[in-house]
Design a protein around this motif. Sequence first.
Motif, short mmCIF file in Angstrom:
data_model
loop_
_atom_site.label_atom_id
_atom_site.label_comp_id
_atom_site.label_asym_id
_atom_site.label_seq_id
_atom_site.Cartn_x
_atom_site.Cartn_y
_atom_site.Cartn_z
N GLU A 238 6.05 2.96 17.63
CA GLU A 238 5.29 4.04 17.10
C GLU A 238 4.19 2.97 15.91
OE1 GLU A 238 4.99 7.17 16.70
OE2 GLU A 238 6.49 7.52 18.35
N PRO A 239 2.95 3.49 16.20
CA PRO A 239 2.00 2.87 15.09
C PRO A 239 2.56 3.15 13.68
CG PRO A 239 0.64 4.13 16.77
CD PRO A 239 2.40 4.53 17.03
N LYS A 240 2.47 1.85 13.09
CA LYS A 240 3.02 1.89 11.86
C LYS A 240 1.89 1.49 10.68
CE LYS A 240 6.37 1.13 8.40
NZ LYS A 240 6.16 2.35 7.42
N LYS A 241 1.75 2.12 9.78
CA LYS A 241 1.00 1.58 8.59
C LYS A 241 1.76 1.43 7.25
CE LYS A 241 -3.74 2.67 9.91
NZ LYS A 241 -3.67 1.87 10.98
N TRP A 242 1.58 0.35 6.66
CA TRP A 242 2.57 0.19 5.53
C TRP A 242 1.64 0.48 4.35
CZ3 TRP A 242 3.34 -2.72 10.07
CH2 TRP A 242 4.59 -3.16 10.49
N THR A 243 2.42 0.91 3.45
CA THR A 243 1.79 1.26 1.98
C THR A 243 1.89 -0.21 1.20
OG1 THR A 243 3.48 1.94 1.08
CG2 THR A 243 2.07 3.63 2.06
N ARG A 244 1.11 -0.23 0.11
CA ARG A 244 1.48 -1.65 -0.69
C ARG A 244 2.75 -1.47 -1.30
NH1 ARG A 244 -3.48 -2.51 -3.88
NH2 ARG A 244 -5.40 -2.11 -2.49
N GLU A 245 3.37 -0.28 -1.71
CA GLU A 245 4.54 -0.24 -2.19
C GLU A 245 5.76 -0.71 -1.05
OE1 GLU A 245 2.19 1.99 -2.50
OE2 GLU A 245 1.90 1.55 -4.66
N GLU A 246 5.44 -0.22 0.26
CA GLU A 246 6.61 -0.70 1.09
C GLU A 246 6.49 -2.30 1.37
OE1 GLU A 246 6.83 3.20 4.33
OE2 GLU A 246 4.85 2.20 4.18
N LEU A 247 5.10 -3.09 1.30
CA LEU A 247 5.17 -4.06 1.63
C LEU A 247 5.70 -4.99 0.48
CD1 LEU A 247 1.52 -4.10 3.22
CD2 LEU A 247 3.52 -4.63 4.37
N GLN A 248 5.54 -4.65 -0.79
CA GLN A 248 6.20 -5.12 -1.81
C GLN A 248 7.80 -5.20 -1.81
OE1 GLN A 248 3.78 -3.08 -5.04
NE2 GLN A 248 3.48 -5.24 -5.82
N ASP A 249 8.12 -3.81 -1.43
CA ASP A 249 9.58 -3.71 -1.16
C ASP A 249 10.00 -4.41 0.12
OD1 ASP A 249 9.69 -1.67 -3.12
OD2 ASP A 249 9.88 0.17 -1.83
N LEU A 250 9.49 -4.61 1.11
CA LEU A 250 9.70 -5.48 2.25
C LEU A 250 9.91 -6.93 1.89
CD1 LEU A 250 10.11 -4.92 5.21
CD2 LEU A 250 7.88 -5.85 5.54
N ALA A 251 8.91 -7.28 0.76
CA ALA A 251 8.93 -8.81 0.51
C ALA A 251 10.09 -8.93 -0.33
CB ALA A 251 7.66 -8.93 -0.32
#
Length: 200
Positions: A170-183
């Motif tokens: 599925e095409p996925k677009k991350w938000t800033r918050e999701e990326l900060q959480d991921l990091a």
Amino acid sequence: MAKQPRRRCKICREWFHPRSFNEWWCSPEHGAVFGIQERDKQRQRDIQKAETQRKEQTQAERRSLKIRKLAVKPLSYFHSKAQIAFNEFIRVRDSGHSCISCGRNTGAKMNAGHYRTVGASKETRYDETNCHLQCEHCNSHLSGNIGEYKPRLIAKIGQEAFDRLIGFHEPKKWTREELQDLAAHYRAKTRALKKQLEAA
Ligand SMILES: [Zn+2]
Ligand SMILES: [Zn+2]
């Protein structure tokens, strides 16, 4: 007649009979000393309070400056932070392994190499089945050395996981918050893994 209350003088510790509830000294002289002491204490409290307020103010300013700085950063900034944390995890997870493509363990610098590239398959850039330890030669000079990567990847993760990896995502677009959480998630995971490896 009611018993006269007595208390100890705050200065000389002698007993005396106070004439009012807020008299804490046995004599006018000790009253004066007490007054000076109280004033000094109050001055110290005021200084400390001002200092605390100043510190809190500085911290609040720093926090809001940090938030404003992050707010103007492009999404790519958060992707690069997340990717660094993710790749570091892969390097620690696979430490000691040989290159996923050529099978060599040169002892030189090893990279976290994606099977499906970040550019071609954005959805799998943080997929742990898609990224493995790879030598600098295969990673940089042979563009991932994908032909050699495939059989070793299937051997490592299994056909089923491989099919899932190369299948539709599925095409996925991350938000800033999701990326900060991921990091943050991968930094924590790396720390935990390192601790585990050190204990072993
Ligand atoms: Zn006294
Ligand atoms: Zn290699």
